[in-house]
Design a protein around this motif. Structure first.
Motif, short mmCIF file in Angstrom:
data_model
loop_
_atom_site.label_atom_id
_atom_site.label_comp_id
_atom_site.label_asym_id
_atom_site.label_seq_id
_atom_site.Cartn_x
_atom_site.Cartn_y
_atom_site.Cartn_z
N GLN A 41 43.23 43.06 69.21
CA GLN A 41 44.58 43.54 68.37
C GLN A 41 45.27 42.28 67.83
OE1 GLN A 41 45.53 46.93 69.22
NE2 GLN A 41 43.62 46.53 70.37
N SER A 42 44.33 41.72 66.93
CA SER A 42 44.90 40.10 66.25
C SER A 42 45.88 41.01 64.53
CB SER A 42 43.88 39.59 66.00
OG SER A 42 42.67 39.92 65.35
N ASP A 43 46.32 40.24 64.09
CA ASP A 43 46.89 40.70 62.70
C ASP A 43 46.42 40.16 61.66
OD1 ASP A 43 47.03 42.31 60.60
OD2 ASP A 43 49.50 42.53 61.03
N SER A 44 46.99 39.62 60.41
CA SER A 44 46.37 39.09 59.66
C SER A 44 47.35 39.26 58.23
CB SER A 44 44.81 38.02 59.88
OG SER A 44 44.47 39.39 58.40
N ILE A 45 47.46 38.03 57.63
CA ILE A 45 48.23 38.11 56.06
C ILE A 45 47.53 36.25 55.68
CG2 ILE A 45 50.21 36.78 57.18
CD1 ILE A 45 51.11 39.03 55.18
N VAL A 46 47.81 36.83 54.30
CA VAL A 46 47.52 35.44 54.28
C VAL A 46 48.36 34.95 53.23
CG1 VAL A 46 45.45 34.42 52.13
CG2 VAL A 46 44.55 36.59 53.68
N LEU A 47 48.44 33.16 52.93
CA LEU A 47 49.74 32.81 52.83
C LEU A 47 49.61 31.86 51.45
CD1 LEU A 47 52.24 33.54 56.12
CD2 LEU A 47 51.94 34.86 53.78
N GLY A 48 49.69 31.98 50.13
CA GLY A 48 50.36 30.92 49.27
C GLY A 48 51.33 29.63 49.67
N MET A 49 50.93 28.24 49.67
CA MET A 49 52.19 27.61 49.76
C MET A 49 51.99 26.26 49.37
SD MET A 49 52.61 28.11 53.73
CE MET A 49 53.59 27.38 54.72
N GLU A 69 43.09 29.22 58.63
CA GLU A 69 41.62 29.35 57.94
C GLU A 69 42.50 29.34 56.38
OE1 GLU A 69 38.12 31.29 58.29
OE2 GLU A 69 38.63 32.27 56.43
N SER A 70 42.48 28.04 55.73
CA SER A 70 42.49 26.93 54.80
C SER A 70 41.13 28.70 53.43
CB SER A 70 41.61 25.80 54.45
OG SER A 70 42.69 25.10 54.97
N GLY A 71 41.40 28.93 52.71
CA GLY A 71 40.66 29.62 51.30
C GLY A 71 41.36 29.84 50.49
N TYR A 72 40.66 30.32 49.35
CA TYR A 72 41.37 30.79 47.98
C TYR A 72 41.05 32.14 48.09
CZ TYR A 72 38.49 26.65 48.01
OH TYR A 72 38.22 25.50 48.58
N ALA A 73 42.37 32.83 46.78
CA ALA A 73 42.15 34.09 46.66
C ALA A 73 43.32 34.40 46.03
CB ALA A 73 43.29 34.88 47.86
N GLY A 74 43.28 35.61 45.43
CA GLY A 74 44.11 36.63 43.71
C GLY A 74 44.11 36.25 42.90
N ASP A 152 48.25 46.01 53.62
CA ASP A 152 48.61 47.29 53.31
C ASP A 152 50.55 47.92 53.32
OD1 ASP A 152 50.36 46.57 56.11
OD2 ASP A 152 48.60 46.69 57.50
N ASP A 153 50.65 48.71 53.15
CA ASP A 153 52.00 49.19 52.68
C ASP A 153 52.95 48.58 53.69
OD1 ASP A 153 50.83 49.84 50.60
OD2 ASP A 153 51.46 51.97 51.37
N ILE A 182 53.71 38.55 45.21
CA ILE A 182 53.65 39.33 46.39
C ILE A 182 52.97 40.86 46.22
CG2 ILE A 182 54.70 40.54 48.60
CD1 ILE A 182 56.88 39.41 48.10
N LEU A 183 51.21 40.60 46.12
CA LEU A 183 50.24 41.39 45.82
C LEU A 183 49.31 41.82 46.55
CD1 LEU A 183 49.90 38.95 42.75
CD2 LEU A 183 50.77 42.06 42.75
N PRO A 184 48.68 42.94 46.62
CA PRO A 184 47.03 42.39 47.01
C PRO A 184 46.52 41.58 47.32
CG PRO A 184 47.89 44.47 45.79
CD PRO A 184 48.40 43.78 45.36
#
Length: 445
Positions: A41-49, A69-74, A152-153, A182-184
């Protein structure tokens, strides 16, 4: 057995196997963290700080976070690595490329039954400065931008709402507009293994300072978690309580093992004349000025007349390196030449040669006692001489310079050069510690 019964039995077996396989897939391991288990039942979101090392550490501290988890996105590239991102950013800044670079991000996977998304976002806002545009502290570039990438919305709606709520708090505190995009989510890429849990695996890493010390406005959903996990809120230091002429301020942060090590190695034994104070607030004392924003802890900043004149960022047990930095702020050029370049003052020209009062001679940087006046004697050589040091106060080193074989002595607390020891002294030790007088500080009894 009837044909219909056989078919029914096969159907039951297929359904059972499918259900078992599905259940196995919903409790799976993160490929970048083989030992981490993600709940069904986990959820996730990706954040840049900014730099993802500190972001990963800060977000993983939240109770209910299953994985950070460290990563790259956007960015535009579907495939990228650390060097790819850095090189593309360089080309962008030189005008030799166009397009959109990836941001360093952290993918936060959490259990919604233990931790709400609003709590995750509250921690996100509080843990960095979201008003800096394409930078975070000293890390400059679009790859260090502040960002929320939703899937998601519902996440989008909450991200915008929390942004507006935090903007009100920032405005009230005198900060500018939030620049967080704040983007998809698109083109998310897991970072290389050596970036995962970086501050755990690398003892010379830095702790993030934790934002601008403006709390996210608590709601009924965030009150409990925010109180338990947000950065400690302290008022800026009142400059009236400090030494205006010169003052060392140590900026610390919560849960920072490097801050604890600095306290153990340096602050717990502080005898220097330099006044020192510690704070959990990343802002300068009231009415004083930092030369630039802080980006790591601990950071030691030297202020003179309310202005920053020098800083030392990070600490991992390098005591001599820190004391050398402070020594360059405290010592005269002549003293620096002796202390750090193994220099020697001319005979009969140094201070403390004729000092005969009861007292002690101390390290001019750390304040640690080196020699007692009762061990001093007149050697006639033109330098202060002693028959023995305070136990444990000096270290010995072979010196083959100037075509001679000598034994150099240094201060054990700071590592600075003091002089040499010879075997032609008076009894009972028959030693002569020949010390540069200009590098000693005398403290009378």
């Amino acid at each position: 057995m009837k044909k219909s019964t056989i078919l029914f039995t096969i159907l039951i077996m297929v359904v059972t196997i499918t259900a078992f396989t599905t259940m196995e897939e919903t409790v799976s391991s993160n490929p970048a963290h083989p030992n981490s288990t993600v709940h069904a039942q986990s959820d996730s979101i990706v954040l840049g700080m900014g730099c993802f090392w500190g972001a990963e550490k800060r977000m993983s501290e939240l109770p209910g976070v299953l994985d950070a988890e460290s990563g790259y996105a956007g960015g535009n590239n579907a495939r990228a690595g650390y060097e790819d991102v850095l090189n593309f950013e360089r080309r962008l800044r030189m005008g030799r490329a166009s397009g959109r670079n990836h941001a360093e991000v952290v993918k936060v996977t959490f259990d919604p039954q233990q931790l709400s998304l609003e709590n995750v976002l509250a921690k996100f806002w509080e843990s960095h400065d979201p008003t800096q545009g394409d930078r975070q502290g000293n890390d400059i570039g679009s790859n260090y931008r502040s960002a929320i990438y939703y899937h998601d919305d519902a996440q989008k709606t909450l991200a915008l709402a929390t942004r507006d709520a935090y903007q009100q708090a920032l405005t009230a505190a005198g900060y500018g507009q939030i620049t967080t995009e704040i983007l998809p989510l698109k083109n998310y890429i897991t970072a290389e293994e050596y970036h995962q849990d970086y501050l755990v695996k690398n003892p010379d890493g830095y702790c993030g300072l934790g934002g601008v010390n403006v709390a996210y406005p608590a709601t009924e959903r965030t009150k409990h978690t925010t109180a338990a996990t947000s950065t400690q809120s302290t008022q800026p230091i009142d400059s009236k309580d400090l030494n205006f002429a010169q003052q060392l301020v140590v900026f610390e942060s919560e849960n920072c093992e490097f801050c604890a090590q600095f306290k153990h190695d340096i602050l717990d034994h502080w005898r220097s004349d330099m006044p020192v104070v510690t704070t959990m607030n990343p802002n300068p004392p009231v009415d004083w000025v930092l030369d630039k924003s802080l980006f790591a802890s601990p950071t030691m900043v030297l202020f003179k007349e309310g202005q920053e004149v020098a800083r030392y960022t990070g600490y991992n047990g390098e005591k001599e390196k820190f004391w050398q930095w402070l020594g360059f702020q405290l010592l005269t050029p002549e003293q620096q030449k002796i202390a750090f370049e193994q220099g020697t003052e001319r005979a009969f020209t140094g201070s403390n040669l004729d000092e005969k009062r009861p007292g002690k001679f101390v390290d001019p940087i750390t304040g640690a006692t080196l020699f007692l006046s009762k061990t001093k004697f007149n050697s006639g050589t033109g330098w202060p001489s002693f028959i023995e040091p305070v136990e444990g106060s000096i270290t010995y080193h072979a010196d083959n310079s100037d075509y001679m074989q000598r034994t150099e002595v240094r201060s054990a607390s700071s590592g600075i050069h003091l002089g040499h020891v010879f075997n032609d002294g008076p009894p009972p030790t028959h030693k002569r510690y020949c010390i540069n007088g200009n590098i000693l500080k005398f403290v009378p009894d």
